[in-house]
Write a protein that holds these residues in place. Structure first.
Motif, PDB file in Angstrom:
ATOM      1  N   ALA A 266     -10.287   9.909  -6.843  1.00  0.00           N
ATOM      2  CA  ALA A 266     -10.130  11.164  -7.167  1.00  0.00           C
ATOM      3  C   ALA A 266      -8.630  11.086  -8.208  1.00  0.00           C
ATOM      4  O   ALA A 266      -7.754  12.077  -7.940  1.00  0.00           O
ATOM      5  N   GLY A 267      -8.614  10.237  -9.055  1.00  0.00           N
ATOM      6  CA  GLY A 267      -7.232  10.038  -9.938  1.00  0.00           C
ATOM      7  C   GLY A 267      -6.096   9.549  -9.251  1.00  0.00           C
ATOM      8  O   GLY A 267      -5.036   9.814  -9.731  1.00  0.00           O
ATOM      9  N   ASN A 268      -6.298   9.040  -7.850  1.00  0.00           N
ATOM     10  CA  ASN A 268      -5.242   8.264  -7.181  1.00  0.00           C
ATOM     11  C   ASN A 268      -5.371   6.905  -6.900  1.00  0.00           C
ATOM     12  O   ASN A 268      -6.432   6.575  -6.661  1.00  0.00           O
ATOM     13  N   PHE A 269      -4.264   6.208  -6.793  1.00  0.00           N
ATOM     14  CA  PHE A 269      -4.261   4.917  -6.235  1.00  0.00           C
ATOM     15  C   PHE A 269      -4.008   4.884  -4.928  1.00  0.00           C
ATOM     16  O   PHE A 269      -3.221   5.771  -4.201  1.00  0.00           O
TER      17      PHE A 269
ATOM     18  N   LYS B 285      -0.659   0.832  17.984  1.00  0.00           N
ATOM     19  CA  LYS B 285      -1.525   1.098  16.729  1.00  0.00           C
ATOM     20  C   LYS B 285      -0.622   1.340  15.617  1.00  0.00           C
ATOM     21  O   LYS B 285       0.107   2.394  15.859  1.00  0.00           O
ATOM     22  N   GLN B 286      -0.745   0.912  14.484  1.00  0.00           N
ATOM     23  CA  GLN B 286       0.076   1.302  13.311  1.00  0.00           C
ATOM     24  C   GLN B 286      -0.992   1.692  12.003  1.00  0.00           C
ATOM     25  O   GLN B 286      -1.877   0.753  12.129  1.00  0.00           O
ATOM     26  N   GLU B 287      -0.474   2.655  11.299  1.00  0.00           N
ATOM     27  CA  GLU B 287      -1.402   3.119  10.241  1.00  0.00           C
ATOM     28  C   GLU B 287      -0.409   3.566   9.123  1.00  0.00           C
ATOM     29  O   GLU B 287       0.731   4.102   9.362  1.00  0.00           O
ATOM     30  N   VAL B 288      -0.641   2.936   8.077  1.00  0.00           N
ATOM     31  CA  VAL B 288      -0.085   3.247   6.830  1.00  0.00           C
ATOM     32  C   VAL B 288      -1.049   3.869   5.761  1.00  0.00           C
ATOM     33  O   VAL B 288      -1.761   3.229   5.366  1.00  0.00           O
ATOM     34  N   ASP B 289      -0.873   4.999   5.181  1.00  0.00           N
ATOM     35  CA  ASP B 289      -1.662   5.548   3.986  1.00  0.00           C
ATOM     36  C   ASP B 289      -0.722   5.816   3.025  1.00  0.00           C
ATOM     37  O   ASP B 289       0.468   6.589   3.048  1.00  0.00           O
ATOM     38  N   VAL B 290      -0.970   5.252   1.761  1.00  0.00           N
ATOM     39  CA  VAL B 290      -0.201   5.581   0.609  1.00  0.00           C
ATOM     40  C   VAL B 290      -1.152   6.354  -0.633  1.00  0.00           C
ATOM     41  O   VAL B 290      -2.208   5.244  -0.647  1.00  0.00           O
ATOM     42  N   ILE B 291      -0.821   7.373  -1.200  1.00  0.00           N
ATOM     43  CA  ILE B 291      -1.962   7.919  -1.933  1.00  0.00           C
ATOM     44  C   ILE B 291      -0.801   8.277  -3.103  1.00  0.00           C
ATOM     45  O   ILE B 291       0.093   9.295  -3.125  1.00  0.00           O
ATOM     46  N   VAL B 292      -0.931   7.583  -4.439  1.00  0.00           N
ATOM     47  CA  VAL B 292       0.017   7.805  -5.529  1.00  0.00           C
ATOM     48  C   VAL B 292      -0.772   8.213  -6.732  1.00  0.00           C
ATOM     49  O   VAL B 292      -1.995   7.632  -7.024  1.00  0.00           O
ATOM     50  N   PRO B 293      -0.821   9.348  -7.193  1.00  0.00           N
ATOM     51  CA  PRO B 293      -1.542   9.815  -8.609  1.00  0.00           C
ATOM     52  C   PRO B 293      -1.387   8.844  -9.440  1.00  0.00           C
ATOM     53  O   PRO B 293      -0.212   8.018  -9.756  1.00  0.00           O
ATOM     54  N   MET B 294      -2.292   8.387 -10.118  1.00  0.00           N
ATOM     55  CA  MET B 294      -2.495   7.457 -11.318  1.00  0.00           C
ATOM     56  C   MET B 294      -1.351   7.553 -12.382  1.00  0.00           C
ATOM     57  O   MET B 294      -0.609   6.704 -12.849  1.00  0.00           O
ATOM     58  N   ALA B 295      -1.062   8.729 -12.681  1.00  0.00           N
ATOM     59  CA  ALA B 295       0.013   9.176 -13.823  1.00  0.00           C
ATOM     60  C   ALA B 295       1.366   8.674 -13.018  1.00  0.00           C
ATOM     61  O   ALA B 295       2.138   8.673 -14.024  1.00  0.00           O
ATOM     62  N   VAL B 296       1.457   9.019 -11.949  1.00  0.00           N
ATOM     63  CA  VAL B 296       2.796   8.383 -11.359  1.00  0.00           C
ATOM     64  C   VAL B 296       2.892   6.854 -11.333  1.00  0.00           C
ATOM     65  O   VAL B 296       3.841   6.354 -11.695  1.00  0.00           O
ATOM     66  N   VAL B 297       1.544   6.244 -11.181  1.00  0.00           N
ATOM     67  CA  VAL B 297       1.806   4.943 -11.033  1.00  0.00           C
ATOM     68  C   VAL B 297       1.997   4.180 -12.483  1.00  0.00           C
ATOM     69  O   VAL B 297       3.017   3.347 -12.601  1.00  0.00           O
ATOM     70  N   GLN B 298       1.410   5.115 -13.523  1.00  0.00           N
ATOM     71  CA  GLN B 298       1.779   4.583 -14.876  1.00  0.00           C
ATOM     72  C   GLN B 298       3.243   4.810 -15.241  1.00  0.00           C
ATOM     73  O   GLN B 298       3.923   3.916 -16.027  1.00  0.00           O
ATOM     74  N   ALA B 299       3.574   5.821 -14.874  1.00  0.00           N
ATOM     75  CA  ALA B 299       5.180   6.113 -14.762  1.00  0.00           C
ATOM     76  C   ALA B 299       6.058   5.077 -14.430  1.00  0.00           C
ATOM     77  O   ALA B 299       7.029   4.804 -14.993  1.00  0.00           O
TER      78      ALA B 299
ATOM     79  N   ASP C 107       0.764  19.969  -4.736  1.00  0.00           N
ATOM     80  CA  ASP C 107       1.144  19.774  -3.469  1.00  0.00           C
ATOM     81  C   ASP C 107       0.273  18.364  -3.188  1.00  0.00           C
ATOM     82  O   ASP C 107      -0.692  18.375  -3.277  1.00  0.00           O
ATOM     83  N   ALA C 108       1.206  17.350  -2.570  1.00  0.00           N
ATOM     84  CA  ALA C 108       0.730  16.175  -2.192  1.00  0.00           C
ATOM     85  C   ALA C 108       1.328  15.491  -1.298  1.00  0.00           C
ATOM     86  O   ALA C 108       2.591  15.218  -1.297  1.00  0.00           O
ATOM     87  N   THR C 109       0.535  14.758  -0.166  1.00  0.00           N
ATOM     88  CA  THR C 109       1.218  13.938   0.533  1.00  0.00           C
ATOM     89  C   THR C 109       1.204  12.600  -0.084  1.00  0.00           C
ATOM     90  O   THR C 109       0.088  12.066  -0.378  1.00  0.00           O
ATOM     91  N   LEU C 110       2.383  11.859  -0.070  1.00  0.00           N
ATOM     92  CA  LEU C 110       2.407  10.269  -0.716  1.00  0.00           C
ATOM     93  C   LEU C 110       2.266   9.461   0.151  1.00  0.00           C
ATOM     94  O   LEU C 110       1.322   8.501  -0.110  1.00  0.00           O
ATOM     95  N   VAL C 111       2.681   9.540   1.258  1.00  0.00           N
ATOM     96  CA  VAL C 111       3.031   8.240   2.144  1.00  0.00           C
ATOM     97  C   VAL C 111       2.965   8.877   3.612  1.00  0.00           C
ATOM     98  O   VAL C 111       3.718  10.096   4.044  1.00  0.00           O
ATOM     99  N   THR C 112       2.201   8.348   4.533  1.00  0.00           N
ATOM    100  CA  THR C 112       2.332   8.360   6.211  1.00  0.00           C
ATOM    101  C   THR C 112       2.398   7.134   6.818  1.00  0.00           C
ATOM    102  O   THR C 112       1.508   6.404   6.281  1.00  0.00           O
ATOM    103  N   VAL C 113       3.234   7.271   7.802  1.00  0.00           N
ATOM    104  CA  VAL C 113       3.133   5.963   8.677  1.00  0.00           C
ATOM    105  C   VAL C 113       3.222   6.246   9.915  1.00  0.00           C
ATOM    106  O   VAL C 113       4.061   7.387  10.067  1.00  0.00           O
TER     107      VAL C 113
END
Length: 191
Positions: free
Chosen positions: A114-117, A130-144, A167-173
């Motif tokens: 959905a347009g995110n890395f 238990k450990q969980e890491v989720d990173v969701i970065v919009p592709m436009a931000v990665v390009q920048a 509005d977006a959640t970028l990182v959860t740990v």
């Protein structure tokens, strides 16, 4: 002459009203939020920074690998990989799961969705929490981020790209005792 003055006054009024509408329709300030909860230590840290402030302050910090709003990634050996060329290829591909590693103690997933890395790491080592890491970065931000050079990440360019996002959640740990969340929204306080 009176009629011309009334027409001119009405015209100026329409222009001022239109300008006020544009000013009122300006997008709200975007905020970067970081919330860290240390349940073992009983501490919570909340950081709320307007992106416009971060955009102005980052270029003034010159310490270690951070300089002029950019981070030098000198310790990363890319062995001839061109990150920009790889990004351009990935950017234009349809949504896909690029890397999946499923092990006894850890699952890793790298995808475009959905347009995110997207990077998901879930560790379930039975001897550890238990450990969980989720990173969701919009592709436009990665390009920048990768726009400045092969060994630098342009944080100011990424901030500018984030200002254009919803509005977006970028990182959860989550690691059993600590919970970290990094997100963007239009509120000046964290949840």
């Amino acid at each position: 002459m009176k009629r011309a003055n009334r027409v001119l006054a009405a015209f100026v009024g329409v222009i001022l009203f239109s300008m006020a509408g544009v000013a009122l329709a300006a997008p709200p300030e975007r905020w970067l939020h970081v919330k860290v909860i240390d349940s073992a230590g009983g501490e919570t840290v909340r950081v709320n920074v307007p992106l416009s402030l971060a955009e102005k302050i980052l270029p003034t910090i010159n310490h270690g690998n951070l300089h002029n709003g950019r981070v030098t990634c000198g310790g990363i050996e890319l062995n001839g990989l061109d990150l920009r060329a790889i990004f351009e290829a990935v950017k234009d591909t349809p949504d896909n799961e690029f890397v999946t590693v499923q092990g006894r103690d850890e699952d890793v997933r790298v995808a475009k969705q959905a347009g995110n890395f997207v990077v998901h790491v879930h560790q379930a080592d039975k001897s550890k929490e238990k450990q969980e890491v989720d990173v969701i970065v919009p592709m436009a931000v990665v390009q920048a981020l990768i726009s400045s050079g092969t060994k630098e990440l342009d944080l100011v360019a990424a901030i500018r790209a984030l200002k254009e996002m919803g509005d977006a959640t970028l990182v959860t740990v989550h690691d059993g005792t600590n919970n970290v969340r990094v997100w963007i929204d239009a509120r000046n306080t964290s949840e």
